[in-house]
Design a protein around this motif. Structure first.
Motif, PDB file in Angstrom:
ATOM      1  N   ILE A 273       0.928  -1.382  -0.017  1.00  0.00           N
ATOM      2  CA  ILE A 273      -0.060  -0.083   0.108  1.00  0.00           C
ATOM      3  C   ILE A 273       0.865   1.091   0.116  1.00  0.00           C
ATOM      4  N   MET A 274       0.547   2.314  -1.069  1.00  0.00           N
ATOM      5  CA  MET A 274       1.148   3.481  -0.772  1.00  0.00           C
ATOM      6  C   MET A 274       0.310   4.362  -0.471  1.00  0.00           C
ATOM      7  N   HIS A 275       0.706   5.218   0.616  1.00  0.00           N
ATOM      8  CA  HIS A 275      -0.101   6.221   1.211  1.00  0.00           C
ATOM      9  C   HIS A 275       0.038   7.530   0.377  1.00  0.00           C
ATOM     10  N   GLU A 276      -0.754   7.468  -0.788  1.00  0.00           N
ATOM     11  CA  GLU A 276      -0.912   8.606  -1.741  1.00  0.00           C
ATOM     12  C   GLU A 276      -2.652   8.680  -1.891  1.00  0.00           C
ATOM     13  N   ASP A 277      -2.847  10.138  -1.882  1.00  0.00           N
ATOM     14  CA  ASP A 277      -4.150  10.325  -2.177  1.00  0.00           C
ATOM     15  C   ASP A 277      -4.715  10.104  -3.704  1.00  0.00           C
ATOM     16  N   GLN A 278      -3.795  10.168  -4.519  1.00  0.00           N
ATOM     17  CA  GLN A 278      -4.150   9.815  -6.109  1.00  0.00           C
ATOM     18  C   GLN A 278      -4.309   8.414  -6.175  1.00  0.00           C
ATOM     19  N   PRO A 279      -5.651   8.001  -6.582  1.00  0.00           N
ATOM     20  CA  PRO A 279      -6.039   6.661  -6.974  1.00  0.00           C
ATOM     21  C   PRO A 279      -4.911   6.056  -8.075  1.00  0.00           C
TER      22      PRO A 279
ATOM     23  N   ALA B 211     -18.133  10.913 -13.516  1.00  0.00           N
ATOM     24  CA  ALA B 211     -17.892  12.130 -13.266  1.00  0.00           C
ATOM     25  C   ALA B 211     -16.760  12.043 -12.254  1.00  0.00           C
ATOM     26  N   PRO B 212     -15.944  13.367 -12.127  1.00  0.00           N
ATOM     27  CA  PRO B 212     -14.987  13.519 -10.919  1.00  0.00           C
ATOM     28  C   PRO B 212     -15.939  13.117  -9.622  1.00  0.00           C
ATOM     29  N   THR B 213     -15.373  12.563  -8.626  1.00  0.00           N
ATOM     30  CA  THR B 213     -16.160  12.218  -7.484  1.00  0.00           C
ATOM     31  C   THR B 213     -15.257  12.923  -6.498  1.00  0.00           C
ATOM     32  N   SER B 214     -16.149  13.193  -5.412  1.00  0.00           N
ATOM     33  CA  SER B 214     -15.457  13.792  -3.994  1.00  0.00           C
ATOM     34  C   SER B 214     -15.994  12.853  -2.801  1.00  0.00           C
TER      35      SER B 214
ATOM     36  N   SER C 263       0.226  13.427 -15.411  1.00  0.00           N
ATOM     37  CA  SER C 263      -0.763  14.240 -15.846  1.00  0.00           C
ATOM     38  C   SER C 263      -1.628  13.705 -16.789  1.00  0.00           C
ATOM     39  N   GLY C 264      -2.815  14.070 -16.943  1.00  0.00           N
ATOM     40  CA  GLY C 264      -3.654  13.409 -17.784  1.00  0.00           C
ATOM     41  C   GLY C 264      -3.374  13.573 -19.301  1.00  0.00           C
ATOM     42  N   GLN C 265      -3.802  12.364 -20.025  1.00  0.00           N
ATOM     43  CA  GLN C 265      -3.361  12.522 -21.666  1.00  0.00           C
ATOM     44  C   GLN C 265      -4.804  12.751 -22.404  1.00  0.00           C
ATOM     45  N   GLY C 266      -4.866  13.697 -23.207  1.00  0.00           N
ATOM     46  CA  GLY C 266      -5.908  14.023 -23.959  1.00  0.00           C
ATOM     47  C   GLY C 266      -6.152  13.112 -25.229  1.00  0.00           C
TER      48      GLY C 266
ATOM     49  N   LYS D  31     -12.765   6.701 -13.530  1.00  0.00           N
ATOM     50  CA  LYS D  31     -12.502   7.150 -12.118  1.00  0.00           C
ATOM     51  C   LYS D  31     -10.969   7.744 -12.031  1.00  0.00           C
ATOM     52  N   ILE D  32     -10.123   6.874 -12.147  1.00  0.00           N
ATOM     53  CA  ILE D  32      -8.677   7.134 -11.866  1.00  0.00           C
ATOM     54  C   ILE D  32      -8.189   8.432 -12.791  1.00  0.00           C
ATOM     55  N   SER D  33      -8.662   8.318 -14.036  1.00  0.00           N
ATOM     56  CA  SER D  33      -8.128   9.181 -15.061  1.00  0.00           C
ATOM     57  C   SER D  33      -8.768  10.665 -14.615  1.00  0.00           C
ATOM     58  N   ASN D  34      -9.983  10.600 -14.157  1.00  0.00           N
ATOM     59  CA  ASN D  34     -10.687  12.118 -13.663  1.00  0.00           C
ATOM     60  C   ASN D  34      -9.764  12.438 -12.343  1.00  0.00           C
ATOM     61  N   ALA D  35      -9.614  11.754 -11.334  1.00  0.00           N
ATOM     62  CA  ALA D  35      -8.972  12.072 -10.264  1.00  0.00           C
ATOM     63  C   ALA D  35      -7.514  12.338 -10.419  1.00  0.00           C
ATOM     64  N   ALA D  36      -6.776  11.698 -11.320  1.00  0.00           N
ATOM     65  CA  ALA D  36      -5.349  12.069 -11.639  1.00  0.00           C
ATOM     66  C   ALA D  36      -5.170  13.510 -12.360  1.00  0.00           C
ATOM     67  N   HIS D  37      -6.320  14.054 -12.797  1.00  0.00           N
ATOM     68  CA  HIS D  37      -6.359  15.342 -13.290  1.00  0.00           C
ATOM     69  C   HIS D  37      -6.282  16.298 -11.994  1.00  0.00           C
ATOM     70  N   GLN D  38      -6.646  16.074 -11.212  1.00  0.00           N
ATOM     71  CA  GLN D  38      -7.048  16.988  -9.984  1.00  0.00           C
ATOM     72  C   GLN D  38      -6.060  16.730  -8.749  1.00  0.00           C
ATOM     73  N   ILE D  39      -5.817  15.372  -8.507  1.00  0.00           N
ATOM     74  CA  ILE D  39      -4.964  15.183  -7.252  1.00  0.00           C
ATOM     75  C   ILE D  39      -3.535  14.789  -7.745  1.00  0.00           C
TER      76      ILE D  39
END
Length: 309
Positions: free
Chosen positions: A89-95, A289-292, A251-254, A222-230
């Protein structure tokens, strides 16, 4: 076949490394480059898993400290007909997640706390199955070798500047500058092409291991959305390992282009949708959609560590 294409790309990467050595020191330089590549790959073969896990602060867990996660990995490993890998387990907020190890008998699967907090149990199973597919395909060793050779090419190209005045074998000032720019770029392109090829194969195999392609498709969205933000600070400090993650942690890739470390998420989801129709599953998946998520994520735990301990 993807394996044939991967072999061609890996041969090209090795040839590029020897070519840079030849430009620096002629036939002798090419020989030294080949020996150096062999030595670096031998070191990476035996130590790559420990190095990568340490870079990302991964902590090993077992059936007592993370019973649900370890049980899930064990069940999916049986489905994949693989030995039980070590679980971290890695203690990182990014999924996110990755697999490493020189072979299935010495493999490890690492997931972030953010992954466990953002995904449902089914989605997490899809991600774990994807990483087990990398292990089954021996991609974990391949990715380490490509990263090692690509890094060595960049180092050797910069070293070539010291030999620009060699009239016999040196490339000269203009050639040295071109080599410093073009050789690492070419190595990066080959490395990324190999990575993208293996990601598609791991998605397909992972979906078959867990039996539900849409679990993985939903997780990727979900992971792709979160990777743009976290942000992922450890990945930012170690960008050479970015291609090992299920989604680019930097970074996210378009779009699915030459400079992407991963295929576009949309293309991967589309391939999984097509596979789901073959399985008789629902093919009309809409990206999440991006989740909180609440502090404990969908698992209902009130701490950052979640129900995994």
């Amino acid at each position: 076949m993807s394996y044939f294409r991967t072999a061609i790309l890996l041969a090209g990467l090795t040839g590029l490394f020897m070519g840079v050595g030849y430009l620096i020191g002629g036939a002798g330089g090419a020989t030294v480059a080949l020996v150096l590549a062999a030595g670096m790959n031998l070191f990476a073969y035996w130590n790559s898993d420990r190095m990568v896990l340490s870079m990302h602060g991964a902590q090993e867990v077992d059936a007592r400290s993370a019973p649900e996660l370890v049980q899930m990995v064990a069940e999916l490993a049986r489905n994949a007909e693989l030995p039980m890998p070590r679980v971290f387990i890695m203690h990182e907020d990014q999924p996110n997640a990755f697999a490493t190890g020189r072979n299935p008998q010495n493999a490890a699967v690492a997931v972030t706390t953010g992954l466990m907090n953002h995904l449902s149990r089914e989605e997490l199973a899809g991600v774990v199955a994807h990483e087990l597919a990398h292990i089954k395909h021996h991609d974990t060793l391949l990715m380490t070798i490509t990263a090692t050779i690509a890094g060595a090419i960049s180092m050797l190209a910069q070293f070539g500047m010291f030999f620009r005045g060699n009239n016999n074998n040196g490339p000269g000032l203009i050639g040295s500058l071109a080599m410093m720019i073009l050789a690492p770029m070419a190595a990066m392109l080959v490395q990324m092409a190999i990575s993208r090829t293996r990601e598609y194969a791991a998605d397909d195999m992972g979906a078959r291991i867990c039996g539900q392609p849409m679990w993985l498709a939903s997780a990727l969205a979900k992971i792709s959305n979160a990777a743009h933000q976290i942000p992922n600070p450890e990945a930012e400090r170690n960008p050479a390992t970015a291609h090992m993650f299920i989604i680019n942690p930097l970074s996210g890739q378009g779009m699915d282009n030459l400079f992407a470390t991963h295929p576009s998420t949309e293309n991967r989801i589309a391939a999984l949708q097509q596979l789901a129709t073959q399985f008789g599953g629902r093919g009309g998946f809409a990206p999440a959609a991006p989740t909180s998520a609440p502090p404990g994520g969908p698992w209902g735990a009130g701490t950052r560590r979640g129900p995994w301990g």
